[in-house]
Design a protein around this motif. Sequence first.
Motif, PDB file in Angstrom:
ATOM      1  N   CYS A 169      26.517  -4.450  -8.307  1.00  2.11           N
ATOM      2  CA  CYS A 169      26.944  -4.895  -6.980  1.00  2.11           C
ATOM      3  C   CYS A 169      25.748  -5.241  -6.100  1.00  2.11           C
ATOM      4  N   GLY A 170      26.028  -5.942  -5.012  1.00  5.95           N
ATOM      5  CA  GLY A 170      24.976  -6.271  -4.058  1.00  5.95           C
ATOM      6  C   GLY A 170      24.592  -5.095  -3.188  1.00  5.95           C
ATOM      7  N   ILE A 171      25.523  -4.173  -2.975  1.00  6.72           N
ATOM      8  CA  ILE A 171      25.269  -2.953  -2.213  1.00  6.72           C
ATOM      9  C   ILE A 171      25.485  -1.773  -3.146  1.00  6.72           C
ATOM     10  N   VAL A 172      24.464  -0.974  -3.330  1.00  5.26           N
ATOM     11  CA  VAL A 172      24.503   0.139  -4.282  1.00  5.26           C
ATOM     12  C   VAL A 172      24.075   1.404  -3.539  1.00  5.26           C
ATOM     13  N   ASN A 173      25.036   2.273  -3.254  1.00  5.94           N
ATOM     14  CA  ASN A 173      24.785   3.459  -2.436  1.00  5.94           C
ATOM     15  C   ASN A 173      24.781   4.739  -3.250  1.00  5.94           C
ATOM     16  N   VAL A 174      24.250   5.790  -2.648  1.00  5.12           N
ATOM     17  CA  VAL A 174      24.220   7.117  -3.252  1.00  5.12           C
ATOM     18  C   VAL A 174      24.618   8.131  -2.193  1.00  5.12           C
ATOM     19  N   ASN A 175      25.661   8.908  -2.482  1.00  8.42           N
ATOM     20  CA  ASN A 175      26.137   9.986  -1.598  1.00  8.42           C
ATOM     21  C   ASN A 175      26.473   9.487  -0.192  1.00  8.42           C
ATOM     22  N   ILE A 176      27.039   8.320  -0.107  1.00 11.44           N
ATOM     23  CA  ILE A 176      27.446   7.712   1.156  1.00 11.44           C
ATOM     24  C   ILE A 176      28.560   6.725   0.842  1.00 11.44           C
ATOM     25  N   PRO A 177      29.475   6.438   1.786  1.00 10.92           N
ATOM     26  CA  PRO A 177      30.597   5.542   1.494  1.00 10.92           C
ATOM     27  C   PRO A 177      30.161   4.126   1.135  1.00 10.92           C
ATOM     28  N   THR A 178      31.106   3.377   0.572  1.00 13.84           N
ATOM     29  CA  THR A 178      30.842   1.976   0.237  1.00 13.84           C
ATOM     30  C   THR A 178      30.781   1.111   1.477  1.00 13.84           C
ATOM     31  N   SER A 179      31.415   1.537   2.540  1.00 15.07           N
ATOM     32  CA  SER A 179      31.442   0.758   3.775  1.00 15.07           C
ATOM     33  C   SER A 179      30.320   1.208   4.704  1.00 15.07           C
ATOM     34  N   GLY A 180      30.154   0.476   5.816  1.00 10.96           N
ATOM     35  CA  GLY A 180      29.178   0.884   6.819  1.00 10.96           C
ATOM     36  C   GLY A 180      27.763   0.453   6.518  1.00 10.96           C
ATOM     37  N   ALA A 181      27.558  -0.800   6.073  1.00 20.77           N
ATOM     38  CA  ALA A 181      26.219  -1.292   5.762  1.00 20.77           C
ATOM     39  C   ALA A 181      25.401  -1.472   7.039  1.00 20.77           C
ATOM     40  N   GLU A 182      24.100  -1.233   6.948  1.00 25.38           N
ATOM     41  CA  GLU A 182      23.201  -1.409   8.083  1.00 25.38           C
ATOM     42  C   GLU A 182      22.666  -2.838   8.113  1.00 25.38           C
TER      43      GLU A 182
END
Length: 520
Positions: free
Chosen positions: A459-472
């Motif tokens: 994916c273009g946004i790859v998070n860890v221990n945080i929701p998929t939404s709410g990009a900075e």
Amino acid sequence: MEHPLSSEGIFLLVCLFFFFVSSAHILFLDSNFKQPNMPYWNQTGYKLPVKAVFCSAVLSTRNVLSWMQKLFCGICFASLEDYEETVKKAKEAWKVWADIPAPKRGEIVRQIGDALRQKIKVLGSLVSLEMGKIFVEGVGEVQEYVDVCDYAVGLSRMIGGPILPSERPGHALIEQWNPVGLVGIITAFNFPVAVYGWNSAIAMICGNACLWKGAPTTSLISVAVTKIIAKVLEDNRVPGAVCSLVCGGADIGTAMARDERMDLLSFTGSTKVGKQVALMVQERFVFEDADLNLVIPSALFAAVGTAGQRCTTARRLFLHESIHDEVVAKLAKAYAQVRIGDPWDSDTLYGPLHTKEAVKMFLDAVEQAKQQGGSVVCGGKVINRPGNYVEPTIVTGLPHNAPIVHTETFAPILYVLKFKEEEEVFAWNNEVKQGLSSSIFTKDLGRIFRWLGPKGSDCGIVNVNIPTSGAEIGGAFGGEKHTGGGRESGSDSWKLYMRRSTCTINYSKNLPLAQGIKFQ
């Protein structure tokens, strides 16, 4: 128009070509073609007909330049079945190539440049033979490939993203760059070597595999270059299919343009065909070591925020089998506490869907989920109140590849799926056509970096221990695959809004030409 070389000279040149590709047995001659009684041909050791697979690129007889066909043979284009085999092998080879550190990939690309340099006159002759440009231009074109290999070596030690300041305390915001995967490269007849070099050298040091389709009328040079590259790769114990080749016509080009396994497609050719090519061309994991105090609120807000109508809404929740039932029970309890009401009310957490059509899509999706084996844990109904209100919904029991699970529905439906192993769930994440946002919950540092790496999330946004939404806004925002390939915001977003010009200013009284051509 006759080629400026003599017939014997042309045949010798073609034999030289087969001399340095002979180990690949790259030839498939028409069964009606008679064995030529020529000493140069006999020295190659080939008997007719011969079928050959090279980096799973199949070559056989059809039309090439008429004057060459009289002397020798043509090159038969690959079938769509051959193309399918090629793509599979290239994708498998990528798995090996992506694991090699970038500086080491750069060293291999440097060796490719050296190998091309050693045969630059023969390759330049082949360019001249097939394309018709003068010999020095043919050599100069190969030199461009050599030069870009040298350039790519330096880049291989400079690839990286910045660490950015986060607006949230206790958070780190970084940019991680990973290879896209398989890069398709379609080149034109007028620069049959250089354009491929510009693409492949940079793509390779970035960790990508390449699939090349050259122009049908310049197939010999495509085969020769590919064979040289393959030898270097194999000498380094890397599959030659990292740089695969398919010789073909419009059917192969169309297949590449429509093939979703092509993670990136570079096309060089006419504007008309380019437009035709252009027209063709949100997940969460929770492992057994995850902190459930983070998982429950994160999953809830990611799934029901904006009533499930965000592009980053969590639609699939993968839970390790050891914690599946516990998380589902806690999540259902949390769903029951969601405050539903007037979106203008400050106490409301969850409002209505946008339209009545959205309500219908919600109901249809719930029904499909049931038909495909899913169980509705909570929700699944329309709320009896004015407006387009539906219940936030959790569905369990579906297989990872259920059609409805792969369908993006802008509605508050969360599909909870059970998994056993890391490798399988990473693969399940990447098997859908969407590729915008994903997140993992785990305390395992090794797993975190595997998730961020080339075999992790695509994916273009790859998070860890945080929701998929709410990009900075400090990080680039955008997705891959059907979710697009562009980016908004982020450290280099300005490049999207500017044009680039290459400006050369000559303030001397001389006119040095780029490829060493001298006019008498």
